[in-house]
Design a protein around this motif. Structure first.
Motif, short mmCIF file in Angstrom:
data_model
loop_
_atom_site.label_atom_id
_atom_site.label_comp_id
_atom_site.label_asym_id
_atom_site.label_seq_id
_atom_site.Cartn_x
_atom_site.Cartn_y
_atom_site.Cartn_z
N LEU A 109 30.73 44.06 -19.42
CA LEU A 109 32.02 43.70 -20.00
C LEU A 109 33.15 44.29 -19.17
N GLU A 163 37.24 45.26 -19.49
CA GLU A 163 38.40 45.39 -20.36
C GLU A 163 39.67 45.19 -19.54
N ARG A 181 39.03 33.15 -17.22
CA ARG A 181 37.85 32.82 -18.02
C ARG A 181 36.77 32.18 -17.16
N GLY A 231 31.32 39.65 -20.31
CA GLY A 231 32.15 39.63 -21.50
C GLY A 231 33.53 40.18 -21.18
N ILE A 232 34.47 39.96 -22.10
CA ILE A 232 35.84 40.41 -21.92
C ILE A 232 36.37 41.01 -23.22
N ALA A 233 37.08 42.11 -23.08
CA ALA A 233 37.85 42.67 -24.19
C ALA A 233 39.26 42.92 -23.67
N CYS A 234 40.25 42.78 -24.52
CA CYS A 234 41.63 43.00 -24.10
C CYS A 234 42.26 44.11 -24.92
N THR A 281 43.76 36.77 -25.45
CA THR A 281 42.39 37.29 -25.57
C THR A 281 41.43 36.17 -25.98
N GLY A 286 37.45 36.21 -25.39
CA GLY A 286 37.19 37.51 -26.00
C GLY A 286 37.25 37.47 -27.51
N HIS A 327 37.37 40.82 -29.03
CA HIS A 327 37.93 42.15 -29.32
C HIS A 327 39.33 42.26 -28.73
#
Length: 286
Positions: free
Chosen positions: A35, A37, A52, A61-64, A96, A101, A103
């Motif tokens: 992931l 961030e 993306r 994965g991605i979280a912002c 996000t 994402g 999160h």
């Protein structure tokens, strides 16, 4: 390992231009993480569709995350300032989501900086109202919000796990989770394990950072106690390594976080070391 392991983009790059994001994604993958961030302080330069695409191509994965600014602060008593902060949060939530994402976390409740007075009653009421509305919007997108607990020099809203739980209770939304960060906990909490147990099943996101924000294990944080507590509560959510150095400078965030010195120069060496360190802790306490 059931926990996705992440790394903050500022280990790699200072901005969120297409070239920056592509570099961050490819380096994150090469270092073995699950992931990335991404801080949205530089979102004006972010191409969400292109980002993306490269994230999906690498299977990451991605979280912002983000905090606010003093002229766009939802903890203010000034309605115009609050409105600007609310718009930033709404836009960031949508970004996000566009990135894929689920999160969206950080100091969503205030500016990121040193306040000169305690939080006012009116300001706290504004935080609750804004985040209650944002949580409803996030729920419609199957997303969660994280209340990152920051130290007293970066916010006057929540500095401890107990503070965050009270705020989350007042917001009253199931998709508002608690975000623990070992760097901030080291300053504000009595221990590294008790807050984890206090938060329990409401823990939704974790930042791992050394007390000086450098290489893990080279400071004095008791990571052994922290990871043991994570295992005790059965936490399976993201665990993201966060570190800052003046070797990589964000146009805005570096000043907000008082990143004045080089704690490292080689992001890849730092990140691969951190991943091995976190994986070893998870294995030890499995």
């Amino acid at each position: 390992m059931s926990n996705p392991l992440g790394v903050h983009a500022l280990v790699w790059v200072g901005g969120t231009s297409p070239a920056d994001v592509e570099t961050a994604v490819r380096q994150t993958k090469a270092a073995g993480y699950d992931l990335l961030e991404l801080s949205l302080h530089d979102a004006v330069n972010l191409d969400a569709a292109a980002a993306r695409a490269v994230l999906e191509a690498e299977g990451l994965g991605i979280a912002c995350s983000r905090g606010l600014a003093f002229d766009a602060d939802v903890s203010s008593a000034d309605t115009e300032v609050v409105a600007r902060g609310e718009k930033l949060l709404q836009d960031s939530l949508q970004i996000t989501h566009a990135l894929g994402g689920t999160h969206f976390t950080g100091a969503l409740y205030s500016a990121l900086g040193k306040y000169s007075a305690p939080l006012s009653t009116a300001g706290r009421a504004n935080v609750v109202r804004v985040l209650r509305d944002l949580a409803a919007e996030a729920a419609g997108l199957d997303m969660t919000l994280g209340l990152e607990i920051c130290n007293r020099y970066e916010t006057n809203v929540i500095n401890t796990a107990a503070d965050a739980l009270r705020l989350a209770d007042d917001i009253g939304a199931d998709n508002v989770t608690i975000h623990l960060d070992t760097y901030h906990m080291n300053i504000e909490e009595d221990s590294l394990d008790a807050p984890v147990r206090l938060v329990g099943e409401r823990l939704g996101y974790v930042h791992i950072g050394e007390n000086h924000r450098g290489y893990l294990g080279q400071g004095h944080i008791d990571f052994d106690a922290f990871f043991a507590a994570l295992a005790e509560i059965g936490y399976t959510g993201p665990i993201t390594f966060e570190s800052f150095s003046s070797a990589v400078v964000s146009p805005t965030l570096s000043n907000d976080l008082a990143v004045w010195r080089n704690l490292w120069d080689d992001g890849m060496d730092l990140a691969t070391h951190a991943r091995e360190y976190m994986a070893a802790q998870l294995a030890k306490h499995a």
